[in-house]
Design a protein around this motif. Sequence first.
Motif, PDB file in Angstrom:
ATOM      1  N   LEU A   1      56.381 -67.425 -79.631  1.00  0.00           N
ATOM      2  CA  LEU A   1      57.211 -66.226 -79.626  1.00  0.00           C
ATOM      3  C   LEU A   1      56.437 -65.032 -79.066  1.00  0.00           C
ATOM      4  O   LEU A   1      56.942 -64.295 -78.217  1.00  0.00           O
ATOM      5  N   GLN A   2      55.210 -64.844 -79.528  1.00  0.00           N
ATOM      6  CA  GLN A   2      54.395 -63.726 -79.046  1.00  0.00           C
ATOM      7  C   GLN A   2      54.150 -63.820 -77.543  1.00  0.00           C
ATOM      8  O   GLN A   2      54.246 -62.814 -76.829  1.00  0.00           O
ATOM      9  N   THR A   3      53.828 -64.999 -77.066  1.00  0.00           N
ATOM     10  CA  THR A   3      53.566 -65.186 -75.639  1.00  0.00           C
ATOM     11  C   THR A   3      54.801 -64.871 -74.807  1.00  0.00           C
ATOM     12  O   THR A   3      54.716 -64.173 -73.792  1.00  0.00           O
ATOM     13  N   ALA A   4      55.947 -65.383 -75.237  1.00  0.00           N
ATOM     14  CA  ALA A   4      57.180 -65.148 -74.482  1.00  0.00           C
ATOM     15  C   ALA A   4      57.549 -63.665 -74.472  1.00  0.00           C
ATOM     16  O   ALA A   4      57.942 -63.122 -73.428  1.00  0.00           O
ATOM     17  N   LEU A   5      57.413 -62.999 -75.611  1.00  0.00           N
ATOM     18  CA  LEU A   5      57.748 -61.577 -75.660  1.00  0.00           C
ATOM     19  C   LEU A   5      56.776 -60.724 -74.851  1.00  0.00           C
ATOM     20  O   LEU A   5      57.182 -59.773 -74.169  1.00  0.00           O
ATOM     21  N   THR A   6      55.499 -61.071 -74.891  1.00  0.00           N
ATOM     22  CA  THR A   6      54.510 -60.341 -74.088  1.00  0.00           C
ATOM     23  C   THR A   6      54.775 -60.530 -72.602  1.00  0.00           C
ATOM     24  O   THR A   6      54.726 -59.577 -71.824  1.00  0.00           O
TER      25      THR A   6
ATOM     26  N   GLN B   1      63.133 -68.364 -73.315  1.00  0.00           N
ATOM     27  CA  GLN B   1      62.044 -69.012 -74.050  1.00  0.00           C
ATOM     28  C   GLN B   1      61.771 -68.270 -75.352  1.00  0.00           C
ATOM     29  O   GLN B   1      61.546 -68.895 -76.396  1.00  0.00           O
ATOM     30  N   ALA B   2      61.796 -66.939 -75.305  1.00  0.00           N
ATOM     31  CA  ALA B   2      61.587 -66.141 -76.520  1.00  0.00           C
ATOM     32  C   ALA B   2      62.707 -66.398 -77.520  1.00  0.00           C
ATOM     33  O   ALA B   2      62.459 -66.540 -78.724  1.00  0.00           O
ATOM     34  N   LEU B   3      63.934 -66.479 -77.036  1.00  0.00           N
ATOM     35  CA  LEU B   3      65.076 -66.745 -77.918  1.00  0.00           C
ATOM     36  C   LEU B   3      64.960 -68.131 -78.553  1.00  0.00           C
ATOM     37  O   LEU B   3      65.197 -68.297 -79.754  1.00  0.00           O
ATOM     38  N   THR B   4      64.562 -69.119 -77.760  1.00  0.00           N
ATOM     39  CA  THR B   4      64.380 -70.470 -78.294  1.00  0.00           C
ATOM     40  C   THR B   4      63.290 -70.481 -79.354  1.00  0.00           C
ATOM     41  O   THR B   4      63.439 -71.101 -80.407  1.00  0.00           O
ATOM     42  N   ALA B   5      62.183 -69.788 -79.082  1.00  0.00           N
ATOM     43  CA  ALA B   5      61.090 -69.721 -80.052  1.00  0.00           C
ATOM     44  C   ALA B   5      61.541 -69.018 -81.323  1.00  0.00           C
ATOM     45  O   ALA B   5      61.238 -69.468 -82.435  1.00  0.00           O
TER      46      ALA B   5
ATOM     47  N   TYR C   1      55.655 -76.188 -70.353  1.00  0.00           N
ATOM     48  CA  TYR C   1      57.068 -76.424 -70.621  1.00  0.00           C
ATOM     49  C   TYR C   1      57.878 -75.208 -70.167  1.00  0.00           C
ATOM     50  O   TYR C   1      57.616 -74.078 -70.569  1.00  0.00           O
ATOM     51  N   GLY C   2      58.840 -75.435 -69.300  1.00  0.00           N
ATOM     52  CA  GLY C   2      59.696 -74.364 -68.811  1.00  0.00           C
ATOM     53  C   GLY C   2      59.108 -73.551 -67.674  1.00  0.00           C
ATOM     54  O   GLY C   2      59.712 -72.584 -67.235  1.00  0.00           O
ATOM     55  N   ASP C   3      57.923 -73.925 -67.180  1.00  0.00           N
ATOM     56  CA  ASP C   3      57.292 -73.186 -66.084  1.00  0.00           C
ATOM     57  C   ASP C   3      57.941 -73.606 -64.769  1.00  0.00           C
ATOM     58  O   ASP C   3      57.800 -74.752 -64.342  1.00  0.00           O
TER      59      ASP C   3
ATOM     60  N   TYR D   1      59.010 -85.669 -69.798  1.00  0.00           N
ATOM     61  CA  TYR D   1      58.093 -84.932 -70.660  1.00  0.00           C
ATOM     62  C   TYR D   1      58.900 -83.935 -71.486  1.00  0.00           C
ATOM     63  O   TYR D   1      59.867 -83.361 -71.009  1.00  0.00           O
ATOM     64  N   GLY D   2      58.469 -83.728 -72.729  1.00  0.00           N
ATOM     65  CA  GLY D   2      59.151 -82.789 -73.602  1.00  0.00           C
ATOM     66  C   GLY D   2      58.299 -81.558 -73.855  1.00  0.00           C
ATOM     67  O   GLY D   2      57.419 -81.218 -73.077  1.00  0.00           O
ATOM     68  N   LYS D   3      58.535 -80.907 -74.999  1.00  0.00           N
ATOM     69  CA  LYS D   3      57.803 -79.688 -75.341  1.00  0.00           C
ATOM     70  C   LYS D   3      56.487 -79.969 -76.053  1.00  0.00           C
ATOM     71  O   LYS D   3      55.608 -79.122 -76.078  1.00  0.00           O
TER      72      LYS D   3
END
Length: 125
Positions: free
Chosen positions: A17-22, A49-53, A78-80, A89-91
């Motif tokens: 979550l922190q990574t996605a928001l940053t 990604q932030a919403l999913t997290a 994942y998601g890049d 491949y998954g998460k």
Amino acid sequence: MGPPTLRGMGYANLRELQTALTTASDLASAMQSAPTRRDADQLVDVLRQALTAASSLGAETGPTGCAVHPHGAVDPLYGDPEDPLPPGYGKCLLCNDRRRRADAHPPHARPYARPHPRWRRRLSA
């Protein structure tokens, strides 16, 4: 009742979550007055990604969605969109690492291991 806290979530959930928001904040700050469609799409992807997290914070299955490692680390690729994961491949970082190692050493390229000789006891009559 009081405001929600982050106390009960796992470390992997919090870091994702922190990574996605940053990243979303950095992208939004770097946008010019007229962002391109690509810039806007990139921001939308990171916000998803932030919403999913954020949605997985209270979930029982964990952030990876993996049955074996539900609370393991999420693969940073994942998601890049620039460096996507291979199909299948998954998460889960742990499962993806296992897949990467297996792909790096296909069965036909592994050295043949000779079985140990079987020593038999001779029985005297």
